[in-house]
Motif scaffolding. Structure first.
Motif, short mmCIF file in Angstrom:
data_model
loop_
_atom_site.label_atom_id
_atom_site.label_comp_id
_atom_site.label_asym_id
_atom_site.label_seq_id
_atom_site.Cartn_x
_atom_site.Cartn_y
_atom_site.Cartn_z
N ALA A 25 65.45 -61.37 -56.18
CA ALA A 25 65.69 -62.76 -55.79
C ALA A 25 65.09 -63.04 -54.41
N CYS A 26 65.18 -62.06 -53.50
CA CYS A 26 64.58 -62.21 -52.16
C CYS A 26 63.07 -62.42 -52.28
N ILE A 27 62.44 -61.62 -53.13
CA ILE A 27 60.99 -61.73 -53.30
C ILE A 27 60.63 -63.11 -53.87
N ARG A 28 61.36 -63.56 -54.89
CA ARG A 28 61.07 -64.86 -55.50
C ARG A 28 61.31 -66.01 -54.52
N ALA A 29 62.30 -65.81 -53.62
CA ALA A 29 62.61 -66.83 -52.62
C ALA A 29 61.69 -66.74 -51.41
N GLU A 30 60.72 -65.82 -51.46
CA GLU A 30 59.77 -65.57 -50.38
C GLU A 30 60.46 -65.13 -49.10
N LEU A 31 61.57 -64.42 -49.27
CA LEU A 31 62.27 -63.83 -48.13
C LEU A 31 61.85 -62.35 -48.06
N TYR A 32 60.62 -62.14 -47.66
CA TYR A 32 60.10 -60.77 -47.60
C TYR A 32 59.03 -60.68 -46.53
N ILE A 33 58.70 -59.46 -46.20
CA ILE A 33 57.59 -59.22 -45.29
C ILE A 33 56.57 -58.34 -46.00
N GLN A 34 55.31 -58.57 -45.71
CA GLN A 34 54.27 -57.71 -46.26
C GLN A 34 53.94 -56.63 -45.24
#
Length: 455
Positions: free
Chosen positions: A354-363
């Motif tokens: 869900a974090c990834i889909r919500a763009e709550l991530y770092i590359q």
């Protein structure tokens, strides 16, 4: 395979029927078996109640392990890793049920499972281990990322695993498990002193992660439908993950405590008029088997009731879960595992997705490590790492509760937060959860608080 994994092998089953020295002899005799076999894949399973074996009826006393006792087994064959079984039994249950703490036994089991996976990857048996092998294992963990979290291993995790492994080999020395392939400096013959603790890294002293209202809204949109909006004809839809995260956010429960919730803990409240603005005490069994009362907002109780009477009831009527008291069940779309109690790993995985889909991530570029018989293979790869983990919902609960209570005029809000989180020592509440709260308290606006209160 599923049922077979919960049964003891012939040797392990006899361990609970007779003196453990008989099993030690059998294990020592089996250590010389070098037949080529399919690679072992160690996993953790929970024991079910063992029934009497009619062939062993002549024995005067039957010794069994408790239901749910953690076992390390080979996923392919269903065989139990007997050295770990014996160690966990001796350490946590041999002296009676009063010494058995389920979560601690599971933590030890998990640490040793990962150690045995490491040994399997390097073609070592547990009896061949020397201090060099243990130091190498610690070094590998200190320089790589966890395959579970995608982040570097926490220093606390590294040191805990080292302590668990050293305790395991100390027990092995006392049981005289050394075999023909044990080297002269092997840990089964010579302890060689404790491993030097790995010092905490600078980045581990950073403040805890707390979700902001905007981030919570983005995340919850990706966690599934709310219980009030769930409809039975949408087969892939489930409100389980939304509800699990909402429970953690609004009550401060740990992920294991959320997973362990039972319907019976709330059924009495379902029969009364629930005030959405009131906080209801719910008895929780936390770390170390210690009980406390967490406070659930009435609106959260209403969400739980909607889930129980809606989706959960639908799942129970169409699966084998009718007798289960666990609150959170796998949806029918889970097929093989439909109706089973949700696992901690599933909740962690759903939260991360869900974090990834919500763009709550770092590359970030992380080092991927694979172990094989020819050595270590290291590859750098760009990955999307979630900015938060499930446990950050507990952090967020603590900090938001602090703000809300301070705004309401509560002079010492940390006392209520300490009780709800289940900390025996108030210093823990301050050091871990509220350290960052006062740092930017002055910058909290009325608009920010309105956003928090609206969630």
């Amino acid at each position: 395979m599923e049922d077979r994994l919960f049964w003891c092998t012939e040797i392990s089953q006899s361990f609970f029927m007779v003196d453990s020295s008989d099993v030690i002899d059998e294990i020592l005799n089996s250590l010389s078996n070098d037949d080529d076999e399919e690679p072992i894949e160690w996993v953790i399973r929970r024991a079910r109640h063992v029934v009497d074996n009619p062939l062993l009826g002549k024995l005067k006393k039957l010794h069994t392990i408790p239901d749910g006792f953690p076992l390390v087994v080979d996923e392919h064959s269903g065989s139990i890793c007997e050295p770990i079984l014996l160690f966990i039994y001796d350490k946590f249950y041999k002296n009676g049920p009063s010494t058995y703490v389920k979560n601690t036994a599971l933590a030890y089991c998990s640490d040793l499972k990962d150690w045995f996976i490491y040994l399997e990857d390097f073609g070592l048996t547990w009896t061949q281990v020397s201090r060099f092998n243990l130091d190498s294992y610690i070094s590998v963990m200190n320089g790589t990322v966890s395959p579970t979290t995608g982040k570097r291993y926490a220093t606390e995790t590294i040191n805990r695993r080292a302590t668990t492994i050293e305790s395991f080999y100390k027990w092995g020395r006392e049981k005289k498990f050394a075999s023909a392939d044990t080297p002269d400096d092997g840990l089964l013959l010579f302890g060689g002193g404790r491993a030097k603790p790995v010092p905490k890294r600078t980045d581990e002293n950073a403040p805890i992660s707390v979700l902001q209202p905007r981030e919570v809204n983005l995340l919850f949109k990706e966690l599934g439908v709310e219980p009030a909006h769930w409809v039975y004809h949408e087969k892939e839809a489930t409100s389980r993950d939304w509800l699990a995260c909402n429970i953690a956010l609004k009550s401060g429960l740990r992920i294991s405590e959320v997973k362990g919730l039972k319907v019976s803990q709330f059924s009495g409240l379902f029969k009364s008029n629930i005030n959405p603005l009131k906080r209801y005490p719910i008895k929780i069994t936390g770390k170390g088997g210690v009980s406390r009362f967490a406070k659930f907002p009435g609106e959260l109780i209403m969400d739980i009731k909607l889930y129980v009477e809606g989706e959960r009831s639908f799942i129970s009527s169409r699966s084998r879960a009718e007798a289960s008291d666990f609150l959170l069940l796998n949806p029918l779309a889970s097929h093989r595992f439909k109706g089973a109690s949700v696992s901690v790993r599933t909740l962690e995985r759903k939260f991360a997705s869900a974090c990834i889909r919500a763009e709550l991530y770092i590359q970030e570029t992380i080092e991927s490590v694979s172990w094989g018989r020819e050595g270590i293979v290291r590859l750098d790869k760009l990955t999307e790492t979630p900015s938060f983990v499930f446990h950050d919902l507990r952090h967020t609960y603590a900090v938001w509760s602090y703000y809300k209570q301070k705004q309401s005029g509560v002079a010492e809000p940390w006392l209520d937060i300490q009780a709800c989180l289940g900390h025996a020592d108030l210093t823990t509440t301050w050091r871990i959860y509220l350290r960052c709260a006062q740092d930017f308290e002055a910058g909290i606006s009325d608009g920010y608080m309105r956003k928090i209160n609206a969630i």
